[in-house]
Design a protein around this motif. Structure first.
Motif, PDB file in Angstrom:
ATOM      1  N   TYR A 159      65.482 -36.916 -71.604  1.00 31.92           N
ATOM      2  CA  TYR A 159      66.273 -38.155 -71.627  1.00 31.92           C
ATOM      3  C   TYR A 159      65.292 -39.272 -71.363  1.00 31.92           C
ATOM      4  CZ  TYR A 159      70.014 -41.473 -70.540  1.00 31.92           C
ATOM      5  OH  TYR A 159      70.860 -42.563 -70.538  1.00 31.92           O
ATOM      6  N   ASP A 160      64.494 -39.585 -72.391  1.00 24.86           N
ATOM      7  CA  ASP A 160      63.353 -40.460 -72.168  1.00 24.86           C
ATOM      8  C   ASP A 160      62.993 -41.163 -73.481  1.00 24.86           C
ATOM      9  OD1 ASP A 160      61.036 -41.702 -71.440  1.00 24.86           O
ATOM     10  OD2 ASP A 160      59.934 -39.873 -70.958  1.00 24.86           O
ATOM     11  N   PRO A 161      62.985 -42.508 -73.491  1.00 24.79           N
ATOM     12  CA  PRO A 161      62.573 -43.219 -74.715  1.00 24.79           C
ATOM     13  C   PRO A 161      61.146 -42.900 -75.131  1.00 24.79           C
ATOM     14  CG  PRO A 161      63.649 -44.710 -73.166  1.00 24.79           C
ATOM     15  CD  PRO A 161      63.416 -43.438 -72.433  1.00 24.79           C
ATOM     16  N   MET A 162      60.318 -42.423 -74.184  1.00 22.57           N
ATOM     17  CA  MET A 162      58.924 -42.144 -74.505  1.00 22.57           C
ATOM     18  C   MET A 162      58.717 -40.720 -75.004  1.00 22.57           C
ATOM     19  SD  MET A 162      57.208 -44.932 -73.988  1.00 22.57           S
ATOM     20  CE  MET A 162      55.515 -44.453 -73.708  1.00 22.57           C
ATOM     21  N   THR A 163      59.777 -40.028 -75.382  1.00 18.17           N
ATOM     22  CA  THR A 163      59.661 -38.693 -75.960  1.00 18.17           C
ATOM     23  C   THR A 163      58.712 -38.714 -77.161  1.00 18.17           C
ATOM     24  OG1 THR A 163      61.861 -38.026 -75.240  1.00 18.17           O
ATOM     25  CG2 THR A 163      60.930 -36.841 -77.093  1.00 18.17           C
ATOM     26  N   PHE A 164      57.872 -37.705 -77.266  1.00 16.89           N
ATOM     27  CA  PHE A 164      56.945 -37.543 -78.386  1.00 16.89           C
ATOM     28  C   PHE A 164      57.748 -37.537 -79.682  1.00 16.89           C
ATOM     29  CE2 PHE A 164      54.122 -34.408 -80.776  1.00 16.89           C
ATOM     30  CZ  PHE A 164      53.160 -35.358 -81.103  1.00 16.89           C
ATOM     31  N   ALA A 165      57.488 -38.526 -80.546  1.00 17.33           N
ATOM     32  CA  ALA A 165      58.336 -38.741 -81.724  1.00 17.33           C
ATOM     33  C   ALA A 165      58.453 -37.511 -82.628  1.00 17.33           C
ATOM     34  CB  ALA A 165      57.832 -39.953 -82.502  1.00 17.33           C
ATOM     35  N   PRO A 166      57.354 -36.810 -82.962  1.00 17.24           N
ATOM     36  CA  PRO A 166      57.515 -35.616 -83.804  1.00 17.24           C
ATOM     37  C   PRO A 166      58.397 -34.549 -83.147  1.00 17.24           C
ATOM     38  CG  PRO A 166      55.235 -36.341 -83.806  1.00 17.24           C
ATOM     39  CD  PRO A 166      55.939 -37.136 -82.751  1.00 17.24           C
ATOM     40  N   TYR A 167      58.276 -34.398 -81.827  1.00 21.00           N
ATOM     41  CA  TYR A 167      59.112 -33.397 -81.161  1.00 21.00           C
ATOM     42  C   TYR A 167      60.575 -33.819 -81.173  1.00 21.00           C
ATOM     43  CZ  TYR A 167      61.119 -30.355 -77.652  1.00 21.00           C
ATOM     44  OH  TYR A 167      61.928 -29.449 -77.011  1.00 21.00           O
ATOM     45  N   ALA A 168      60.841 -35.106 -80.928  1.00 26.57           N
ATOM     46  CA  ALA A 168      62.219 -35.590 -80.970  1.00 26.57           C
ATOM     47  C   ALA A 168      62.834 -35.347 -82.347  1.00 26.57           C
ATOM     48  CB  ALA A 168      62.268 -37.076 -80.615  1.00 26.57           C
ATOM     49  N   GLU A 169      62.012 -35.543 -83.383  1.00 28.98           N
ATOM     50  CA  GLU A 169      62.499 -35.300 -84.745  1.00 28.98           C
ATOM     51  C   GLU A 169      62.778 -33.816 -84.957  1.00 28.98           C
ATOM     52  OE1 GLU A 169      60.942 -36.036 -89.347  1.00 28.98           O
ATOM     53  OE2 GLU A 169      59.847 -36.883 -87.633  1.00 28.98           O
ATOM     54  N   PHE A 170      61.892 -32.965 -84.436  1.00 25.55           N
ATOM     55  CA  PHE A 170      62.054 -31.519 -84.626  1.00 25.55           C
ATOM     56  C   PHE A 170      63.293 -31.004 -83.894  1.00 25.55           C
ATOM     57  CE2 PHE A 170      61.366 -27.170 -83.176  1.00 25.55           C
ATOM     58  CZ  PHE A 170      61.046 -26.520 -84.361  1.00 25.55           C
ATOM     59  N   ILE A 171      63.417 -31.282 -82.613  1.00 29.43           N
ATOM     60  CA  ILE A 171      64.542 -30.730 -81.860  1.00 29.43           C
ATOM     61  C   ILE A 171      65.856 -31.377 -82.260  1.00 29.43           C
ATOM     62  CG2 ILE A 171      64.463 -32.305 -79.885  1.00 29.43           C
ATOM     63  CD1 ILE A 171      65.030 -29.865 -78.096  1.00 29.43           C
ATOM     64  N   GLY A 172      65.782 -32.542 -82.898  1.00 29.34           N
ATOM     65  CA  GLY A 172      67.002 -33.153 -83.406  1.00 29.34           C
ATOM     66  C   GLY A 172      67.720 -32.270 -84.409  1.00 29.34           C
ATOM     67  N   HIS A 173      66.979 -31.377 -85.082  1.00 31.73           N
ATOM     68  CA  HIS A 173      67.596 -30.446 -86.035  1.00 31.73           C
ATOM     69  C   HIS A 173      68.372 -29.342 -85.322  1.00 31.73           C
ATOM     70  CE1 HIS A 173      65.747 -32.002 -89.732  1.00 31.73           C
ATOM     71  NE2 HIS A 173      64.662 -32.224 -89.012  1.00 31.73           N
ATOM     72  N   ALA A 174      68.185 -29.214 -84.010  1.00 34.59           N
ATOM     73  CA  ALA A 174      68.877 -28.159 -83.268  1.00 34.59           C
ATOM     74  C   ALA A 174      70.233 -28.616 -82.743  1.00 34.59           C
ATOM     75  CB  ALA A 174      68.011 -27.694 -82.096  1.00 34.59           C
ATOM     76  N   GLY A 175      70.524 -29.885 -82.821  1.00 39.13           N
ATOM     77  CA  GLY A 175      71.792 -30.387 -82.300  1.00 39.13           C
ATOM     78  C   GLY A 175      72.047 -31.791 -82.805  1.00 39.13           C
ATOM     79  N   THR A 176      72.692 -32.575 -81.952  1.00 41.97           N
ATOM     80  CA  THR A 176      73.023 -33.957 -82.305  1.00 41.97           C
ATOM     81  C   THR A 176      72.131 -34.896 -81.509  1.00 41.97           C
ATOM     82  OG1 THR A 176      75.320 -33.321 -82.682  1.00 41.97           O
ATOM     83  CG2 THR A 176      74.860 -35.663 -82.426  1.00 41.97           C
TER      84      THR A 176
END
Length: 809
Positions: A560-577
């Motif tokens: 729960y962090d705006p500084m999340t690593f962008a590629p990882y945020a994109e990847f795990i976004g495919h696992a949920g909403t």
């Protein structure tokens, strides 16, 4: 009881340290003034010092699995004040970061499958108060940090006002107003208020360089600037630096120093800026390194156009909270009616008595120029924060400002209004503006009554009466300040009128809870904790708030962090909403992405059915825990590989992989046919995972690719058999490596070059600070120097204008 005692002792020690700094900064101060400053924060935080209690919004956890059981909910609600639902961020971000920093300053395994901690900027892991707080248990540390940041703000404003040759009474009043402003109190559990608390010290340092451009002033400004960087919210700090720069430029334009003096100001101001950079480098450089790869940077660069202004009809109501905090409702009492975050819009709130005093700063010739500057900038910031038309064009022209949270420019009003109110009280104490004060008070009272009628559901008679009563007391006491008989009592009443209404409102802002409710270890946690070493966990929906895993030594794949690593945020976004800022809500526990990430244990709500392929290891009223036997280890050898250099395409293709044991997407020159190739013949002989470390022994017969589930955040390095090697990219967002035939030892290590360089620059900064201190001491021994007057012509040496708290003329 023992922790409460340590908490009190640490608070007292911090107060004594700040009192010593204040005396060094402005000369001798009366014991009464220092005592009032030390006690001022307790008007808002005293309840948290009681044994077994904590000032924390952890009551929010009562409705979140795995803390949803009746027994746990009862623990939260027993003797707890009403929850403030606007304080979710401290529960889900700040407190877990603080807990994670006890284990490692740089790396946080408890979020986003392993993320930067110091580099996220808001953790404030190197701020001095945070370092001291690690001596306390987390439940007590959060009380200490709230109280001491108010202490830092109080002493900072006091020192600033005393340096302007104001009496101790006026300086105390300004400190009380600033501590009670909406910005400080509404963000009391956030890093924003650290920056706000340091702001008066930065302004004091700037005026010191303007008045006496010498080594000592440069040292003070440099240290204050470094503390601002370490405070943990770069956006707010940028806005403060802009405010301070404008104050300096306007003061120089108004008083026009001679060329020689201007050169000295620029030289020592530059020395202060260099010192601030060097001392702040260990916090600043990792943040800059992390920022460019963050989801927040990507969002602001490409997806969030800023709205520079809104129609006047919509902008005017936004100003109401700055003058009457409860105009849009009471979030604690459940009557919040505001269209947006009240903490943003009400951040400039000063209180009615302070608003009475602020206009009086313009009545006397002394300090009128400075008052005009501060009030003008404050009002400009307040109007810009409301997105008022006609005010936006100069702000929109400032680089980067349009990409910050401009609603926090209301801090300008909190700063300028507090200083102006203190100057106004000084004028009133000296017999200037009594008729004006009476007129302003009557108009202000009528305005408050009008606001109460305009928002009848948001107001209570007691709240309105408290503000109007404080206004009347301040008015009557201010008129009696010059009386020899009643002056001491009048001074006490003025301070009470400034403190009491604010304390009455904001002492309830952060809920008072049982210390036992501070992230308790419940049965679902116990079921996992002893078996989770080397594996990760996740929660379905809102189960197990992201990052709270830090309190239990667990490793989480969500964040729960705006500084999340962008590629990882994109990847795990495919696992949920995906939801901003990076909290991906999972609903399906049996999916390949979670298995790839090494998620062995999954928390869910009570009475949830067992998905295919998983086992239930705990089921009760507090939630359900599933075990995933198909979870992959942190490092493994995929059966085949496919090449894709474009990151976005690699992530999209990786998200569709049904079994990550069979295939990995390697970030090398793209294959137009996207052919799948058989990977080399290799085996992992040994694997060891620890915080910021992955070590593996790999035996390979042919050239082979090794994949990991560690996000490739900046700062990871690889050694193969002790020799530096360049990591490969696996599945678009993760670390990987190629190994040649033979037996090899792979060592991935998180050691950001920015941290190493930052420590070196910090050492240079200490040397520079020492040189400035020695040079300043030699100048002091050489005799008193003549004070200058850039922006403060009437200023005197600090030792010459110490005035007792209850001076009567």
């Amino acid at each position: 009881m023992f922790q409460a005692l340590i908490l009190s002792v640490l608070y007292l020690a911090t107060a004594l340290a700040m009192a010593a700094i204040a005396r060094a900064g402005v000369g001798s101060s009366s014991r009464a003034a220092l005592l009032i400053l030390a006690l001022l924060p307790l008007a808002y935080t005293a309840a948290g010092f009681l044994p077994g209690r904590t000032l924390a919004p952890t009551a929010i956890l009562a409705g979140v699995p795995p803390w949803a059981g009746r027994e746990v909910a009862a623990l939260f609600s027993t003797d707890a004040s009403a929850a403030n639902l606007m304080l979710l961020d401290p529960v889900s971000q700040m407190e877990p970061w603080r807990r994670a920093a006890r284990e490692d300053l740089l790396f946080n395994p408890a979020q986003d499958a392993g993320a930067a901690l110091l580099g996220n900027g808001q953790s404030a892991a190197l701020f001095p108060l945070e370092l001291v707080a690690r001596l306390l248990e987390p439940a007590n540390a959060t009380v200490y940090l709230q109280a001491t940041r108010l202490l830092l703000a109080a002493f900072g404003m006091f020192v600033l006002l005393r340096s302007l040759a104001l009496s101790e009474l006026a300086a105390l009043a300004g400190a009380a107003i600033f501590v009670g402003t909406g910005f400080i109190q509404l963000w009391r559990t956030h890093p924003h208020s650290y920056v706000a608390a340091v702001a008066p010290w930065i302004l004091w340092g700037l005026l010191g360089v303007a008045r006496r451009p010498r080594p000592g002033a440069a040292l003070a400004l440099g240290v204050a600037g470094a503390l601002g960087v370490a405070a943990g919210h770069p956006e707010t700090l940028f806005q403060i630096f802009l405010f301070v720069l404008l104050v300096a430029l306007l003061a120089l334009a108004m008083f026009k120093p001679d060329r020689r003096r201007l050169v000295r100001i620029l030289v020592w101001g530059g020395a202060a800026a260099l010192l601030a950079f060097l001392l702040a480098a260990p916090a600043l450089l990792p943040f800059v390194e992390t920022l460019r790869t963050s989801a927040e940077w990507d969002r602001r660069q490409h997806h969030v156009p800023q709205r520079f202004e809104i129609p006047l009809k919509r902008a005017l109501p936004r100003l109401a909270p700055a003058f009457d905090l409860l105009a849009f409702g009471d979030p604690i009492g459940g009557t919040w009616l505001g269209p947006e975050n009240l903490a943003e819009l009400g951040g400039g709130s000063l209180g009615s008595a302070a608003l009475l005093l602020a206009p009086l700063a313009l009545l006397a010739r002394k300090r009128r120029g400075l008052a005009f500057i501060l009030l003008g900038l404050g009002l400009a910031g307040l109007l810009a924060a409301a997105h008022m038309p006609w005010i936006w064009w100069p702000f929109g022209a400032v680089p980067f400002l349009e990409r910050t949270l401009v609603k926090r420019l209301c801090l300008w009003w909190a700063l300028g209004g507090s200083v102006a109110a203190a100057i106004g009280l000084e004028n009133l104490r000296r017999g200037r503006g009594r008729r004006t004060a009476t007129a302003v008070g009557l108009v202000l009272a009528a305005g408050l009554a009008a606001l109460a009628l305009a928002y009848p559901t948001a107001r209570t008679i007691s709240n309105l009466g408290l503000e109007l009563g404080a206004l009347g007391i301040a008015l009557c006491a201010g008129l009696a300040l010059r009386s020899r008989r009643s002056g001491r009592l009048a001074a006490a009443l003025v301070l009470a009128a400034l403190i009491a209404p604010r304390a009455g409102l904001f002492s309830r802002w952060v809920p008072l809870s049982s210390a036992a409710s501070f992230y308790p270890e419940t049965e679902p946690i116990r079921a996992v904790r002893g078996r989770a070493a080397g594996w990760r966990v996740a929660g379905l929906g809102s189960a197990l708030l992201p990052q709270s895993a830090a309190f239990f030594g667990l490793e989480e794949v969500r964040g729960y962090d705006p500084m999340t690593f962008a590629p990882y945020a994109e990847f795990i976004g495919h696992a949920g909403t995906p939801t901003y800022p990076g909290w991906t809500r999972l609903s399906e526990p049996a999916q390949p992405i979670l298995s790839f990430l090494g998620v062995r244990f999954i928390f869910g709500p009570p009475r949830m059915r067992v998905p295919a392929g998983l086992f239930r290891i705990y089921g009760g009223r507090e939630g359900t825990v599933f075990e995933n036997p198909g979870a992959l280890p942190r490092l493994f050898i995929p059966a085949s590989v496919a090449l894709e250099q474009v990151r976005e395409k690699a992530i999209e293709r990786a998200a569709k992989i049904g079994d990550f044991r069979r295939l990995a997407i390697v970030g090398e020159a793209s294959d137009p046919t996207f052919a799948v190739r058989t990977n080399g013949d290799a085996r992992v002989m040994h694997l060891a995972v620890s915080t910021g470390r992955i070590k593996a022994a790999v035996a390979s017969r042919t050239r082979s690719f090794v994949a990991t589930s560690q996000p490739a955040i900046p700062g990871w390095f690889l050694k193969i058999d002790g020799v530096e090697a360049t990591p490969a990219r696996a599945n678009g967002a993760f670390l990987g490596a190629w190994v040649e035939p033979g037996n090899h030892l792979l060592a991935f290590r998180y050691t950001p070059a920015s941290w190493t360089l930052g420590k070196g620059l910090f050492g240079i900064g200490l040397l520079l600070a020492g040189l400035l201190a020695v040079k300043s001491q030699r100048e002091r021994r050489g005799g008193p120097s003549r004070p200058g007057g850039v922006g403060i012509r009437d200023a005197k040496p600090a030792s010459q204008f110490t005035v007792p708290v209850t001076v009567n003329e």
